[in-house]
Design a protein around this motif. Structure first.
Motif, short mmCIF file in Angstrom:
data_model
loop_
_atom_site.label_atom_id
_atom_site.label_comp_id
_atom_site.label_asym_id
_atom_site.label_seq_id
_atom_site.Cartn_x
_atom_site.Cartn_y
_atom_site.Cartn_z
N THR A 1 3.21 11.10 -7.73
CA THR A 1 4.04 10.32 -6.81
C THR A 1 4.80 11.20 -5.83
OG1 THR A 1 5.79 10.33 -8.50
CG2 THR A 1 4.33 8.43 -8.45
N GLN A 2 4.95 12.48 -6.13
CA GLN A 2 5.65 13.37 -5.20
C GLN A 2 4.88 13.53 -3.89
OE1 GLN A 2 8.61 14.60 -5.36
NE2 GLN A 2 9.12 13.98 -7.46
N SER A 3 3.57 13.30 -3.95
CA SER A 3 2.75 13.45 -2.75
C SER A 3 2.78 12.23 -1.85
CB SER A 3 1.30 13.75 -3.14
OG SER A 3 0.73 12.64 -3.85
N LEU A 4 3.32 11.10 -2.34
CA LEU A 4 3.38 9.89 -1.53
C LEU A 4 4.37 10.06 -0.39
CD1 LEU A 4 3.32 7.14 -4.31
CD2 LEU A 4 1.41 8.05 -2.99
N LEU B 1 0.85 -1.19 0.00
CA LEU B 1 0.00 0.00 0.00
C LEU B 1 0.88 1.24 0.00
CD1 LEU B 1 -2.38 -1.20 2.85
CD2 LEU B 1 -2.89 -1.31 0.41
N PHE B 2 0.38 2.32 -0.61
CA PHE B 2 1.10 3.59 -0.62
C PHE B 2 0.15 4.69 -0.16
CE2 PHE B 2 3.49 0.93 -3.47
CZ PHE B 2 4.81 1.27 -3.21
N PHE B 3 0.67 5.56 0.71
CA PHE B 3 -0.14 6.60 1.33
C PHE B 3 0.42 7.98 1.00
CE2 PHE B 3 -0.38 2.80 3.91
CZ PHE B 3 -1.73 2.65 4.17
N SER B 4 -0.49 8.94 0.98
CA SER B 4 -0.13 10.35 0.91
C SER B 4 -0.68 11.00 2.17
CB SER B 4 -0.71 11.01 -0.33
OG SER B 4 -0.43 12.39 -0.33
N GLY B 5 0.18 11.14 3.17
CA GLY B 5 -0.31 11.63 4.45
C GLY B 5 -1.24 10.63 5.08
N ASN B 6 -2.50 11.02 5.30
CA ASN B 6 -3.50 10.15 5.91
C ASN B 6 -4.36 9.43 4.88
OD1 ASN B 6 -2.65 10.87 8.45
ND2 ASN B 6 -4.16 12.50 8.69
N GLU B 7 -4.11 9.62 3.60
CA GLU B 7 -4.95 9.04 2.57
C GLU B 7 -4.25 7.88 1.86
OE1 GLU B 7 -6.25 11.94 -0.20
OE2 GLU B 7 -7.36 13.14 1.28
N LEU B 8 -5.00 6.79 1.67
CA LEU B 8 -4.51 5.67 0.88
C LEU B 8 -4.66 6.00 -0.60
CD1 LEU B 8 -3.55 2.72 0.65
CD2 LEU B 8 -5.95 2.03 0.75
N HIS C 1 7.85 6.83 -12.45
CA HIS C 1 6.70 6.05 -12.95
C HIS C 1 5.39 6.79 -12.73
CE1 HIS C 1 9.48 2.63 -13.15
NE2 HIS C 1 9.87 2.96 -11.93
N SER C 2 5.45 8.11 -12.56
CA SER C 2 4.23 8.88 -12.30
C SER C 2 3.27 8.84 -13.48
CB SER C 2 4.59 10.33 -11.96
OG SER C 2 5.33 10.92 -13.02
N THR C 3 3.80 8.80 -14.70
CA THR C 3 2.93 8.79 -15.88
C THR C 3 2.14 7.49 -15.98
OG1 THR C 3 4.49 10.22 -17.05
CG2 THR C 3 2.87 9.04 -18.37
N LEU D 1 8.61 6.97 3.45
CA LEU D 1 9.41 6.96 2.23
C LEU D 1 10.52 8.01 2.32
CD1 LEU D 1 6.60 6.70 -0.48
CD2 LEU D 1 8.20 4.90 0.19
N SER D 2 11.70 7.62 1.91
CA SER D 2 12.82 8.56 1.89
C SER D 2 12.76 9.41 0.63
CB SER D 2 14.15 7.80 1.95
OG SER D 2 14.31 7.00 0.79
N ASP D 3 13.57 10.44 0.58
CA ASP D 3 13.61 11.31 -0.59
C ASP D 3 14.02 10.54 -1.85
OD1 ASP D 3 12.85 13.42 1.00
OD2 ASP D 3 14.90 14.11 1.36
N LYS D 4 14.98 9.64 -1.71
CA LYS D 4 15.45 8.86 -2.86
C LYS D 4 14.36 7.90 -3.34
CE LYS D 4 20.39 9.02 -1.82
NZ LYS D 4 21.62 8.21 -1.57
N GLU D 5 13.59 7.34 -2.41
CA GLU D 5 12.51 6.44 -2.80
C GLU D 5 11.40 7.20 -3.53
OE1 GLU D 5 12.90 3.08 0.75
OE2 GLU D 5 11.69 4.90 1.06
N ARG D 6 11.12 8.42 -3.09
CA ARG D 6 10.11 9.22 -3.79
C ARG D 6 10.60 9.62 -5.18
NH1 ARG D 6 8.79 11.41 1.48
NH2 ARG D 6 10.34 13.05 1.24
N GLU D 7 11.89 9.88 -5.30
CA GLU D 7 12.45 10.21 -6.61
C GLU D 7 12.35 9.01 -7.56
OE1 GLU D 7 16.40 11.52 -5.99
OE2 GLU D 7 15.84 13.38 -4.97
#
Length: 413
Positions: free
Chosen positions: A336-339, A212-219, A328-330, A317-323
């Motif tokens: 994906t930057q919000s994850l 699962l991947f979250f952005s703050g409190n949202e799945l 694969h954002s497209t 998630l670390s900065d490198k993992e978000r990068e």
């Protein structure tokens, strides 16, 4: 010809007995890697799979590891002299070197300890290189001692550099000037990355856990495979609406994603209840309830066919993992930057072990105490479900579809 173990045993016993005596001869005939000694030891000791000498022992594979070096690393076999803290001299060979550390191939006859400081003299490089400072000893600290899977007579010392000398960095830069050497250096990292990604690809296809991947409190995203599909389907009600969003409500996510908390693990219990044609979901994490409430939850839920227990792991998630995800954002159709966090939902118990939860004392609490653990029927957020499938969809056309999307409102049959 004698190997490294016999060679070191010879010098050690020569000093002990003062010359080549019968004691030295017996020591050479009974080294621990002697074929006769190993055969006797193997016949006398039971062969266990978990034994260090088991032929089934294999090199572990670290998943989720992407090799992105911040410094150059050179695989080179060069003679060195290692001075141990007890004034013993060890003749060794480099396996690979980097500006901040090195890996040495050493004989097993000596006693190496984690954390000890060793002095290394690059004797062969001192003869072939004219760099300033290459003749000086460099201090390293031993941070790992690895067994050799191919030769029982040697070990590998992993170490970090303590001295301020930059002579090794200058030597590596000088070695990589050659085009062929630089290409070989780059290909080594590519092979390691390809091997790790291959294992990850196979593991991800067969995993029974739900990433699962979250952005703050949202799945935001769930990664489904053929094997973890039952977990995704479990969290759908009679309308075929997913309830994972209400499972990770803001209050629960505040606990799991507390600032400064890099990772957390919790046990989550769940069951469903039919009421007026509606399927109601109940879930509870250990820290969310008192002892009596947990006991009541177990006694009410473990009697139902929908009883489940999950292990929930959430990591920041670390900065490198978000990068890496941003690449694969497209194809994800997601910002994906919000994850901010990733999680893993793993089923650890079902109705087969439900009786164990009924062994505890039933508290004197009303069933309405469990209403606080009931999921809301309305879902404000619809996470994306990405189905991962490595099977070829059109072999005749040579098309290999690795993944596709499944609607949050329907499940793929």
């Amino acid at each position: 010809m004698v190997d490294d173990v016999a060679f070191n045993a010879y010098h050690k016993n020569i000093q002990k007995f003062g010359g080549y005596t019968e004691g030295v001869w017996l020591a050479l005939c009974n080294t621990r890697n002697n074929f006769r000694v190993m055969q006797q030891r193997g016949n006398n000791q039971p062969k266990e799979i978990t034994s260090a000498n088991s032929p089934f022992e294999v090199e572990p594979v670290t998943l989720g590891y992407d090799l992105k070096r911040q410094e150059n690393r050179l695989k080179i076999s060069s003679q060195v002299e290692i001075h141990l803290p007890n004034d013993q001299l060890v003749h060794a060979v480099t396996a690979d070197i980097s500006p901040s550390g090195a890996r040495f191939k050493v004989p097993t006859a000596f006693n190496y300890k984690l954390g000890e400081v060793i002095d290394v003299h690059y004797v062969e490089l001192a003869k072939t290189s004219a760099l300033d400072g290459i003749h000086q000893k460099i201090q390293y600290r031993v941070v790992g001692i690895d067994e050799s899977y191919e030769n029982d007579a040697v070990k590998f010392l992993r170490s970090v550099r303590l001295s301020q000398s930059d002579v090794i960095e200058r030597f590596i830069q000088q070695s990589l000037v050659d085009e062929s050497q630089r290409a070989k250096h780059d290909n080594q990292d590519k092979i390691i990355r390809a091997r790790t990604r291959g294992f990850e690809h196979t593991y991800l296809k067969h995993t029974c856990n739900l990433p699962l991947f979250f952005s703050g409190n949202e799945l935001k995203l769930a990664l489904m495979t053929e094997n973890n599909q039952p977990i995704w389907q479990y969290w759908h009600d009679e309308r075929n609406q997913q309830t994972l969003d209400s499972l990770f409500h803001p209050e629960r996510m505040d606990m799991l994603t507390r600032p400064g908390l890099k990772g957390s693990n919790n046990v989550l219990y769940a069951f469903t209840h039919e009421h007026q044609g509606k399927q109601l979901f109940f879930s509870m994490m250990m820290p969310e309830a008192t002892r009596e409430q947990r006991q009541l939850f177990w006694h009410v839920g473990a009697k139902r066919a929908s009883w489940k227990a999950f292990r929930l792991s959430v990591f920041e998630l670390s900065d490198k993992e978000r990068e890496a995800l941003a690449q694969h954002s497209t194809e994800l159709n997601l910002d994906t930057q919000s994850l901010t966090h990733c999680g893993m939902l793993q089923e650890i118990a079902d109705t087969n072990s439900a009786r164990d939860y009924l062994l505890t004392e039933k508290p004197r609490l009303a069933s309405k105490e469990l209403n606080k653990f009931r999921h809301a029927r309305k879902s404000a957020n619809q996470p994306i479900c990405l189905y991962f499938d490595a099977q070829s969809r059109a072999k005749s056309q040579g098309i290999n579809s690795a993944h596709h999307y499944c609607s949050p409102l329907t499940t793929r049959k």
